[in-house]
Scaffold this active site. Structure first.
Site, PDB file in Angstrom:
ATOM      1  N   ASP A  47       0.813  -1.227   0.083  1.00 26.99           N
ATOM      2  CA  ASP A  47       0.058   0.076   0.040  1.00 26.99           C
ATOM      3  C   ASP A  47       0.960   1.309   0.002  1.00 26.99           C
ATOM      4  O   ASP A  47       1.711   1.600   0.741  1.00 26.99           O
ATOM      5  CB  ASP A  47      -0.997   0.050   1.425  1.00 26.99           C
ATOM      6  N   GLY A  77      -5.724   3.846  -7.778  1.00 32.56           N
ATOM      7  CA  GLY A  77      -6.160   4.164  -9.077  1.00 32.56           C
ATOM      8  C   GLY A  77      -5.310   5.516  -9.664  1.00 32.56           C
ATOM      9  O   GLY A  77      -5.555   6.010 -10.901  1.00 32.56           O
ATOM     10  N   ASP A  83     -10.640   4.033  -1.277  1.00 30.88           N
ATOM     11  CA  ASP A  83     -11.340   3.019  -0.305  1.00 30.88           C
ATOM     12  C   ASP A  83     -12.722   3.040  -0.372  1.00 30.88           C
ATOM     13  O   ASP A  83     -13.402   3.967  -0.329  1.00 30.88           O
ATOM     14  CB  ASP A  83     -11.024   3.275   1.254  1.00 30.88           C
TER      15      ASP A  83
END
Ligand code: GLA
Length: 364
Positions: free
Chosen positions: A116, A165, A186
């Site tokens: 992440d 994205g 999210d």
């Protein structure tokens, strides 16, 4: 397909929760329906020891033992980290310790890494203020570095990028070894959040293929106040999108309705269809969205969704059968009810409740 701790447990997740989830994935029939990966999201991380080796925190006393337990259930186990010094929840990230961490994960028996971006953005901003291209390159390089570290560690791991994205990640995800990449921010457990994300996937179909997929985020089926029809809409949209099906609900309180939706064999078969073609939009109106995807057996999956707040009878709307290869009508199978509808024509009218969905499998 799998389950991830974040959507329900967030930072509260513990070793016991993961063991319980593994038990329930088996006993509820989810494993047999295809859900394989049990993924621990953020907040398992402790500090590093004197040699820089990442430790778990007190919520996860023994990661190797936990992985062994999950494996003993016929399941696989996933973990989470960040290319930055800190994760999104401000736990220890992998920055500067990529090879060491990949080796630790491999030693533990980890099968999946969600990586992440988060904490790296601080450094991207420091090193390249106001230079989005240089920042994007830094992100790509960081993902590549961990990909190489995983390969070097020698244990196969699914590699999941969490890039929200940004920087058209779908164009370069495969080049940095990704098997899936988040295409959006999210998800939340609301119809609006789900449908906004789902519909925003239009045009991304050409980037998905076996081995590397667009990831519109984990499922919220069974969470929040999503109704039966909204859970069906969510599951349908993700199956149409050939999206990774990572459940995120509280398995200890899963009711039969939610279990039925998550484990529907026909819907899962469409999601997992080996042609791997992600759906694209065929029609968009204020109230109705129609998407289609071709399947490996020559059939076409068609979803007709009422995205408005009212009941809709599709009056005056022609079913786009010609556009999806059936100029003379099609034989239709209703995927959610399991009923064969016989031949349908483009002038047929359907009544769809608010936030409801009809999912059809069309053949000649
Ligand atoms: C980000 C990700 C989420 C979750 C959290 C954990 O927000 O997008 O999916 O992993 O971090 O902190």
């Amino acid at each position: 397909m799998g389950w991830n701790s974040w959507n329900w447990f967030a930072d509260k997740v513990t070793d016991a929760d993961i063991r319980k989830a593994a038990d329930l994935i088996v006993s509820t029939g989810m494993r047999d329906a295809g859900y394989t990966y049990v993924n621990i999201d953020d907040t398992w991380e402790g500090k590093r020891d004197a040699n820089g080796v990442i430790q778990t925190n007190e919520k996860f006393p023994d990661m190797k033992a936990l992985a062994d337990y999950v494996h003993s259930k016929g399941l696989k186990i996933g973990i989470y980290s960040s290319p930055g010094p800190l994760t999104c929840a401000k736990y220890e990230g992998s920055y500067g310790h990529e090879e060491q961490d990949a080796k630790t994960y491999a030693d533990w028996g980890i099968d999946y890494l969600k990586y992440d971006l988060c904490g790296l953005r601080v450094i991207m901003n420091q090193e390249h203020p106001n230079d989005p291209d240089a920042q994007a390159k830094m992100a790509r390089d960081a993902y590549m570095k961990m990909h190489k570290a995983i390969v070097k560690a020698g244990r196969p791991m699914v590699y999941s990028l969490c890039q929200y994205g940004n920087d058209q990640v779908w164009q370069w995800g495969p080049e940095v070894g990704a098997n899936l990449w988040r295409t959006t921010g999210d998800i939340r457990a609301s119809y609006d959040s789900m449908i906004l994300i789902g519909l925003s996937q239009a045009g991304l179909g050409k980037y998905a293929a076996p081995g590397h997929w667009n990831d519109p985020d984990m499922l919220e089926v069974g969470n929040g106040k999503l109704t039966h029809d909204e859970n069906i809409a969510h599951m349908t949209m993700w199956a149409m999108l050939a999206a990774p099906l990572i459940a995120g609900n509280n398995l200890t309180e899963m009711n039969d309705d939610v279990r039925g939706i998550l484990t529907n064999r026909e819907v899962i078969a469409i999601d997992q269809d080996k042609l791997g073609k992600q759906a694209e939009r065929v029609f968009a109106g204020d109230e109705i969205e129609i998407w289609s995807r071709p399947l490996s057996d020559g059939a076409v999956a068609l979803s007709i969704m009422n995205v408005s707040g009212d009941r809709n009878t599709m009056r005056g709307l022609r079913l786009p059968l010609k556009e999806v290869g059936f100029p003379n009508g099609a034989h239709a199978h209703d995927v959610w009810t399991g009923k064969d509808l016989g031949m349908i024509k483009d002038t047929d009218v359907m009544t769809i409740p608010k936030h409801g969905t009809v999912m059809l499998k069309l053949t000649k």
